[in-house]
Design a protein around this motif. Structure first.
Motif, PDB file in Angstrom:
ATOM      1  N   GLN A  27      10.056   7.423  -3.077  1.00  0.00           N
ATOM      2  CA  GLN A  27       8.509   6.568  -3.526  1.00  0.00           C
ATOM      3  C   GLN A  27       7.823   6.174  -2.687  1.00  0.00           C
ATOM      4  O   GLN A  27       6.881   6.571  -2.495  1.00  0.00           O
ATOM      5  CB  GLN A  27       8.864   6.881  -4.510  1.00  0.00           C
ATOM      6  CG  GLN A  27       8.343   5.499  -5.263  1.00  0.00           C
ATOM      7  CD  GLN A  27       7.737   4.742  -6.115  1.00  0.00           C
ATOM      8  OE1 GLN A  27       8.574   4.668  -8.144  1.00  0.00           O
ATOM      9  NE2 GLN A  27       6.891   4.157  -6.746  1.00  0.00           N
ATOM     10  N   TRP A  28       8.547   5.192  -1.313  1.00  0.00           N
ATOM     11  CA  TRP A  28       7.712   4.305  -0.327  1.00  0.00           C
ATOM     12  C   TRP A  28       8.130   5.480   0.667  1.00  0.00           C
ATOM     13  O   TRP A  28       7.994   4.680   1.813  1.00  0.00           O
ATOM     14  CB  TRP A  28       8.300   2.974  -0.478  1.00  0.00           C
ATOM     15  CG  TRP A  28       7.650   2.368  -1.638  1.00  0.00           C
ATOM     16  CD1 TRP A  28       6.513   1.556  -2.344  1.00  0.00           C
ATOM     17  CD2 TRP A  28       8.504   2.002  -3.842  1.00  0.00           C
ATOM     18  NE1 TRP A  28       6.887   0.661  -3.029  1.00  0.00           N
ATOM     19  CE2 TRP A  28       7.434   1.403  -4.077  1.00  0.00           C
ATOM     20  CE3 TRP A  28      10.092   2.997  -3.341  1.00  0.00           C
ATOM     21  CZ2 TRP A  28       7.824   1.219  -5.417  1.00  0.00           C
ATOM     22  CZ3 TRP A  28      10.386   1.938  -5.440  1.00  0.00           C
ATOM     23  CH2 TRP A  28       9.776   2.054  -5.429  1.00  0.00           C
ATOM     24  N   LYS A  34       4.848  -3.685   6.433  1.00  0.00           N
ATOM     25  CA  LYS A  34       3.652  -4.772   5.825  1.00  0.00           C
ATOM     26  C   LYS A  34       3.720  -3.975   4.692  1.00  0.00           C
ATOM     27  O   LYS A  34       3.863  -4.701   3.715  1.00  0.00           O
ATOM     28  CB  LYS A  34       2.950  -4.502   6.777  1.00  0.00           C
ATOM     29  CG  LYS A  34       1.448  -5.717   6.020  1.00  0.00           C
ATOM     30  CD  LYS A  34       2.870  -7.024   6.541  1.00  0.00           C
ATOM     31  CE  LYS A  34       1.680  -8.020   5.941  1.00  0.00           C
ATOM     32  NZ  LYS A  34       2.436  -9.223   5.650  1.00  0.00           N
ATOM     33  N   GLU A  35       3.471  -2.761   4.383  1.00  0.00           N
ATOM     34  CA  GLU A  35       2.541  -2.518   3.208  1.00  0.00           C
ATOM     35  C   GLU A  35       4.099  -2.512   2.220  1.00  0.00           C
ATOM     36  O   GLU A  35       3.827  -3.155   0.695  1.00  0.00           O
ATOM     37  CB  GLU A  35       2.490  -1.145   2.611  1.00  0.00           C
ATOM     38  CG  GLU A  35       1.747  -0.716   1.769  1.00  0.00           C
ATOM     39  CD  GLU A  35       1.370   0.601   1.744  1.00  0.00           C
ATOM     40  OE1 GLU A  35       1.556   1.454   0.935  1.00  0.00           O
ATOM     41  OE2 GLU A  35       1.134   1.450   2.994  1.00  0.00           O
ATOM     42  N   LEU A  36       5.421  -2.286   2.437  1.00  0.00           N
ATOM     43  CA  LEU A  36       6.486  -2.549   1.814  1.00  0.00           C
ATOM     44  C   LEU A  36       6.755  -4.203   1.148  1.00  0.00           C
ATOM     45  O   LEU A  36       7.433  -4.153   0.350  1.00  0.00           O
ATOM     46  CB  LEU A  36       8.210  -1.865   2.922  1.00  0.00           C
ATOM     47  CG  LEU A  36       8.078  -0.677   2.441  1.00  0.00           C
ATOM     48  CD1 LEU A  36       9.657  -0.029   3.281  1.00  0.00           C
ATOM     49  CD2 LEU A  36       7.471   0.326   0.980  1.00  0.00           C
ATOM     50  N   GLU A  37       7.183  -4.782   2.347  1.00  0.00           N
ATOM     51  CA  GLU A  37       7.019  -6.870   2.245  1.00  0.00           C
ATOM     52  C   GLU A  37       5.891  -6.079   1.453  1.00  0.00           C
ATOM     53  O   GLU A  37       6.591  -8.220   0.900  1.00  0.00           O
ATOM     54  CB  GLU A  37       6.627  -6.925   3.485  1.00  0.00           C
ATOM     55  CG  GLU A  37       6.940  -8.317   4.002  1.00  0.00           C
ATOM     56  CD  GLU A  37       6.682  -8.650   5.123  1.00  0.00           C
ATOM     57  OE1 GLU A  37       6.205 -10.592   5.660  1.00  0.00           O
ATOM     58  OE2 GLU A  37       6.644  -8.524   6.052  1.00  0.00           O
ATOM     59  N   ASP A  38       4.405  -6.341   1.395  1.00  0.00           N
ATOM     60  CA  ASP A  38       3.448  -6.649  -0.274  1.00  0.00           C
ATOM     61  C   ASP A  38       3.960  -6.104  -1.103  1.00  0.00           C
ATOM     62  O   ASP A  38       2.682  -6.661  -2.468  1.00  0.00           O
ATOM     63  CB  ASP A  38       2.388  -6.263   0.382  1.00  0.00           C
ATOM     64  CG  ASP A  38       2.132  -7.770   1.863  1.00  0.00           C
ATOM     65  OD1 ASP A  38       2.699  -8.799   2.186  1.00  0.00           O
ATOM     66  OD2 ASP A  38       1.657  -6.897   2.875  1.00  0.00           O
ATOM     67  N   ASN A  39       5.032  -5.490  -1.555  1.00  0.00           N
ATOM     68  CA  ASN A  39       5.260  -4.794  -2.041  1.00  0.00           C
ATOM     69  C   ASN A  39       6.161  -5.075  -3.661  1.00  0.00           C
ATOM     70  O   ASN A  39       7.237  -4.927  -3.496  1.00  0.00           O
ATOM     71  CB  ASN A  39       5.200  -3.330  -1.792  1.00  0.00           C
ATOM     72  CG  ASN A  39       4.908  -2.508  -3.404  1.00  0.00           C
ATOM     73  OD1 ASN A  39       5.433  -2.917  -4.562  1.00  0.00           O
ATOM     74  ND2 ASN A  39       4.043  -1.138  -3.288  1.00  0.00           N
ATOM     75  N   ALA A 168      12.505  -5.443   4.543  1.00  0.00           N
ATOM     76  CA  ALA A 168      10.874  -4.467   4.633  1.00  0.00           C
ATOM     77  C   ALA A 168      11.402  -3.801   5.993  1.00  0.00           C
ATOM     78  O   ALA A 168      11.163  -2.370   5.864  1.00  0.00           O
ATOM     79  CB  ALA A 168       9.810  -4.716   4.522  1.00  0.00           C
ATOM     80  N   ASN A 169      11.406  -4.069   7.088  1.00  0.00           N
ATOM     81  CA  ASN A 169      11.253  -3.688   8.317  1.00  0.00           C
ATOM     82  C   ASN A 169      12.402  -2.640   8.472  1.00  0.00           C
ATOM     83  O   ASN A 169      12.323  -1.606   9.017  1.00  0.00           O
ATOM     84  CB  ASN A 169      11.788  -4.423  10.005  1.00  0.00           C
ATOM     85  CG  ASN A 169      10.136  -5.147   9.415  1.00  0.00           C
ATOM     86  OD1 ASN A 169       9.327  -4.862   9.537  1.00  0.00           O
ATOM     87  ND2 ASN A 169       9.930  -6.066  10.238  1.00  0.00           N
ATOM     88  N   HIS A 170      13.719  -2.746   7.764  1.00  0.00           N
ATOM     89  CA  HIS A 170      15.187  -2.306   8.138  1.00  0.00           C
ATOM     90  C   HIS A 170      14.982  -0.747   7.023  1.00  0.00           C
ATOM     91  O   HIS A 170      14.594   1.035   7.109  1.00  0.00           O
ATOM     92  CB  HIS A 170      15.907  -2.369   8.430  1.00  0.00           C
ATOM     93  CG  HIS A 170      16.372  -3.853   8.853  1.00  0.00           C
ATOM     94  ND1 HIS A 170      16.876  -3.471  10.198  1.00  0.00           N
ATOM     95  CD2 HIS A 170      15.938  -5.072   9.199  1.00  0.00           C
ATOM     96  CE1 HIS A 170      17.237  -4.110  11.102  1.00  0.00           C
ATOM     97  NE2 HIS A 170      16.800  -5.395  10.347  1.00  0.00           N
TER      98      HIS A 170
END
Length: 177
Positions: A27-28, A34-39, A168-170
């Motif tokens: 779903q991501w 950055k969006e993943l990092e903050d979620n 999040a980056n990987h």
């Protein structure tokens, strides 16, 4: 660890996940790092995904096992209490984890590995100290195991922002393939 308002890094953190983890995070797909990092929901899904996980700590600044144990005890106890999951069983399990670390002394390059098997409420801790045989301990309390995972992997609630950023980056890269 915070000492007199200074952040001191005692170890580096490596997170190892089975490649199938991306199947549980679809779903991501296509979301920027950055969006993943903050979620935090993303990291909750990562933690609960039924894949094997390992967290490896490599000591970069010497620390006594008792000091490391206090860090775990405080973080895990406080999180369990906040979630209203700190009962006698959790207290006993946490005390055994602390006892496992108590007599150890982590010199530079010592390794602590937490292994979380897929679909299991247990975790194995392996400590590798130079010149000594590895020591192992299995945590069997599901709430303590889950909380240790969260301490390292729970997004904004995790101990290391740089670890969360790297994950999040990987994972963003893997999810964009």
């Amino acid at each position: 660890m915070e000492i007199h308002f200074l952040q001191v890094k005692f170890y580096s953190i490596g997170v190892y996940l089975e490649p199938e983890v991306v199947n549980h995070l679809q779903q991501w797909k296509g979301k920027p790092a950055k969006e993943l990092e903050d979620n935090d929901d993303f990291f909750d899904a990562l933690i609960s995904s039924p894949v094997e996980k390992a967290i490896r700590l490599v000591v970069i600044k010497e620390i006594k096992g008792a000091q490391y144990g206090v860090q775990i005890e405080t973080a895990v106890r406080d999180r369990l209490a906040a979630d209203d999951k700190y009962e006698d069983e959790e207290e006993e399990a946490l005390e055994k984890v602390i006892e496992f670390f108590q007599s150890k002394y982590f010199k530079k390059h010592s390794v602590i590995t937490y292994h979380f098997p897929a679909n299991s409420p247990t975790a194995e801790i392996v400590v590798s100290l130079e010149g000594k045989e590895d020591s192992k301990y299995v945590i069997e309390n599901a709430n303590v195991v889950e909380t240790i995972k969260k301490w390292y992997l729970a997004g904004s609630r995790a101990i290391s922002p740089s670890t969360i950023s790297s994950l999040a980056n990987h994972l963003s890269e893997e999810l964009s393939k």
